[in-house]
Design a protein around this motif. Sequence first.
Motif, PDB file in Angstrom:
ATOM      1  N   LYS A 133      -8.139   6.688   5.911  1.00  0.00           N
ATOM      2  CA  LYS A 133      -8.979   7.348   6.909  1.00  0.00           C
ATOM      3  C   LYS A 133      -9.602   8.591   6.284  1.00  0.00           C
ATOM      4  N   GLY A 134     -10.838   8.860   6.673  1.00  0.00           N
ATOM      5  CA  GLY A 134     -11.540  10.025   6.146  1.00  0.00           C
ATOM      6  C   GLY A 134     -12.390   9.744   4.927  1.00  0.00           C
ATOM      7  N   TRP A 135     -12.166   8.607   4.252  1.00  0.00           N
ATOM      8  CA  TRP A 135     -12.988   8.244   3.097  1.00  0.00           C
ATOM      9  C   TRP A 135     -14.261   7.568   3.585  1.00  0.00           C
ATOM     10  N   TRP A 136     -15.405   8.128   3.197  1.00  0.00           N
ATOM     11  CA  TRP A 136     -16.692   7.560   3.568  1.00  0.00           C
ATOM     12  C   TRP A 136     -16.923   6.255   2.825  1.00  0.00           C
ATOM     13  N   HIS A 137     -17.508   5.267   3.500  1.00  0.00           N
ATOM     14  CA  HIS A 137     -17.816   4.013   2.826  1.00  0.00           C
ATOM     15  C   HIS A 137     -18.998   3.311   3.491  1.00  0.00           C
ATOM     16  N   GLU A 138     -19.727   2.594   2.675  1.00  0.00           N
ATOM     17  CA  GLU A 138     -20.847   1.763   3.107  1.00  0.00           C
ATOM     18  C   GLU A 138     -20.642   0.409   2.445  1.00  0.00           C
ATOM     19  N   VAL A 139     -20.824  -0.673   3.205  1.00  0.00           N
ATOM     20  CA  VAL A 139     -20.444  -2.003   2.722  1.00  0.00           C
ATOM     21  C   VAL A 139     -21.617  -2.960   2.875  1.00  0.00           C
ATOM     22  N   PHE A 181      -8.382 -16.863  18.518  1.00  0.00           N
ATOM     23  CA  PHE A 181      -7.887 -18.139  18.002  1.00  0.00           C
ATOM     24  C   PHE A 181      -6.498 -17.930  17.404  1.00  0.00           C
ATOM     25  N   PRO A 182      -5.448 -17.827  18.243  1.00  0.00           N
ATOM     26  CA  PRO A 182      -4.099 -17.481  17.772  1.00  0.00           C
ATOM     27  C   PRO A 182      -3.542 -18.425  16.718  1.00  0.00           C
ATOM     28  N   ALA A 183      -3.982 -19.668  16.708  1.00  0.00           N
ATOM     29  CA  ALA A 183      -3.456 -20.617  15.725  1.00  0.00           C
ATOM     30  C   ALA A 183      -3.784 -20.189  14.297  1.00  0.00           C
ATOM     31  N   LEU A 184      -4.801 -19.353  14.120  1.00  0.00           N
ATOM     32  CA  LEU A 184      -5.190 -18.910  12.786  1.00  0.00           C
ATOM     33  C   LEU A 184      -4.241 -17.858  12.222  1.00  0.00           C
ATOM     34  N   ARG A 185      -3.387 -17.275  13.044  1.00  0.00           N
ATOM     35  CA  ARG A 185      -2.501 -16.206  12.580  1.00  0.00           C
ATOM     36  C   ARG A 185      -1.549 -16.673  11.488  1.00  0.00           C
ATOM     37  N   THR A 186      -1.183 -17.946  11.514  1.00  0.00           N
ATOM     38  CA  THR A 186      -0.252 -18.452  10.491  1.00  0.00           C
ATOM     39  C   THR A 186      -0.918 -18.571   9.125  1.00  0.00           C
ATOM     40  N   ASP A 187      -2.238 -18.401   9.076  1.00  0.00           N
ATOM     41  CA  ASP A 187      -2.965 -18.520   7.808  1.00  0.00           C
ATOM     42  C   ASP A 187      -3.056 -17.208   7.048  1.00  0.00           C
ATOM     43  N   VAL A 188      -2.599 -16.103   7.644  1.00  0.00           N
ATOM     44  CA  VAL A 188      -2.723 -14.795   7.001  1.00  0.00           C
ATOM     45  C   VAL A 188      -1.384 -14.068   7.036  1.00  0.00           C
ATOM     46  N   ASP A 189      -1.254 -13.060   6.164  1.00  0.00           N
ATOM     47  CA  ASP A 189      -0.004 -12.293   6.102  1.00  0.00           C
ATOM     48  C   ASP A 189      -0.313 -10.853   5.698  1.00  0.00           C
ATOM     49  N   THR A 190      -1.137 -10.179   6.505  1.00  0.00           N
ATOM     50  CA  THR A 190      -1.503  -8.799   6.182  1.00  0.00           C
ATOM     51  C   THR A 190      -0.297  -7.871   6.186  1.00  0.00           C
ATOM     52  N   GLN A 191       0.699  -8.171   7.018  1.00  0.00           N
ATOM     53  CA  GLN A 191       1.859  -7.293   7.136  1.00  0.00           C
ATOM     54  C   GLN A 191       2.593  -7.152   5.807  1.00  0.00           C
ATOM     55  N   ALA A 192       2.503  -8.176   4.948  1.00  0.00           N
ATOM     56  CA  ALA A 192       3.190  -8.129   3.654  1.00  0.00           C
ATOM     57  C   ALA A 192       2.620  -7.058   2.737  1.00  0.00           C
ATOM     58  N   LEU A 193       1.391  -6.610   2.987  1.00  0.00           N
ATOM     59  CA  LEU A 193       0.746  -5.613   2.142  1.00  0.00           C
ATOM     60  C   LEU A 193       0.853  -4.201   2.697  1.00  0.00           C
ATOM     61  N   LEU A 194       1.371  -4.066   3.919  1.00  0.00           N
ATOM     62  CA  LEU A 194       1.358  -2.773   4.604  1.00  0.00           C
ATOM     63  C   LEU A 194       2.694  -2.054   4.466  1.00  0.00           C
ATOM     64  N   PRO A 195       2.676  -0.728   4.613  1.00  0.00           N
ATOM     65  CA  PRO A 195       3.932   0.016   4.634  1.00  0.00           C
ATOM     66  C   PRO A 195       4.811  -0.457   5.796  1.00  0.00           C
ATOM     67  N   PRO A 196       6.139  -0.330   5.677  1.00  0.00           N
ATOM     68  CA  PRO A 196       7.035  -0.755   6.765  1.00  0.00           C
ATOM     69  C   PRO A 196       6.721  -0.032   8.070  1.00  0.00           C
ATOM     70  N   ILE A 254       0.828  -1.202   0.000  1.00  0.00           N
ATOM     71  CA  ILE A 254       0.000   0.000   0.000  1.00  0.00           C
ATOM     72  C   ILE A 254       0.869   1.262   0.000  1.00  0.00           C
ATOM     73  N   ASP A 255       0.511   2.202  -0.850  1.00  0.00           N
ATOM     74  CA  ASP A 255       1.113   3.531  -0.811  1.00  0.00           C
ATOM     75  C   ASP A 255       0.178   4.424  -0.002  1.00  0.00           C
ATOM     76  N   SER A 256       0.377   4.436   1.323  1.00  0.00           N
ATOM     77  CA  SER A 256      -0.540   5.187   2.176  1.00  0.00           C
ATOM     78  C   SER A 256      -0.399   6.692   1.972  1.00  0.00           C
ATOM     79  N   GLY A 257       0.687   7.132   1.348  1.00  0.00           N
ATOM     80  CA  GLY A 257       0.854   8.549   1.080  1.00  0.00           C
ATOM     81  C   GLY A 257      -0.039   9.046  -0.037  1.00  0.00           C
ATOM     82  N   ALA A 258      -0.546   8.131  -0.881  1.00  0.00           N
ATOM     83  CA  ALA A 258      -1.389   8.541  -2.005  1.00  0.00           C
ATOM     84  C   ALA A 258      -2.765   8.984  -1.537  1.00  0.00           C
TER      85      ALA A 258
END
Length: 274
Positions: A219-225, A110-125, A22-26
Amino acid sequence: MIPDIDPGLLAPVDEHQGTHIIDSGARVPCVMRGAALQWPATQRWTFDYLATRGGDRPVKLVLGNRELGETGFVLSTFRACVGSLASNGPIWGEGASTAHLKEFDLLHEFPALRTDVDTQALLPPRSHVSSSAWIGPRGAHTGLHYDLLDNLAVLLRGAKRFYLARPGVVESQGALSSKYDRWARLADIGIQGLAARKLPEASLFVADLHPGDAIYVPKGWWHEVVNLESSIFLGGFFGSVPSVVGLWLLTGTRQLIHDATPFPGRRCTCHAAS
């Protein structure tokens, strides 16, 4: 119910294919198609799979659209509600009373589920991230709101639609709600009502997500889901450590005051309407 909006008023959200940091600066939303397609969670997190791991742990379901309507809750167990999604079990309700397991800290419970995801790979350092799950049936719906932190969210099962509005659009229409939420600001209008007003060009956007897709909402962007199908959705609110800690302290102080001063007719997303 899916909002009835003239498609010509909705611009598509920018897209990237595959994993993309993600380019959070954009400061603009973007969809990363297939960014989590190879995650173990996308492959194995069926409703039945999660239900067997959650067992009879008590959970609190949100009834209907608490951002725009009244706040209501119903108690259930993780196994009963999540396990019944595949068959659209009656526990979830219908129409305006459709229930939703929202802001559930799945990875903490359910901490055992943490190994199933890798959100940090998509985030800024050096980002600090707080993850929560949204699990619910077709038709489950949030109200129009914006978050106080940037949000990266990944769809792991089902289908969801994001309607988005630029920062300032709701404010320019005098449509801010006085209803209290610790981590968000709410509108007193839905996206359909907002689309019916005279807005500047390219004010509204839409994105449909499918399993493995991720979306970044600044943050600040309105959304409805709205859930197009029964869904499992993992969202991560993130920011630098100083900004997250500062906001946690500020909102925590407000929350303590809010909790300590109950009054008849209080309007908030954290206490059921009296």
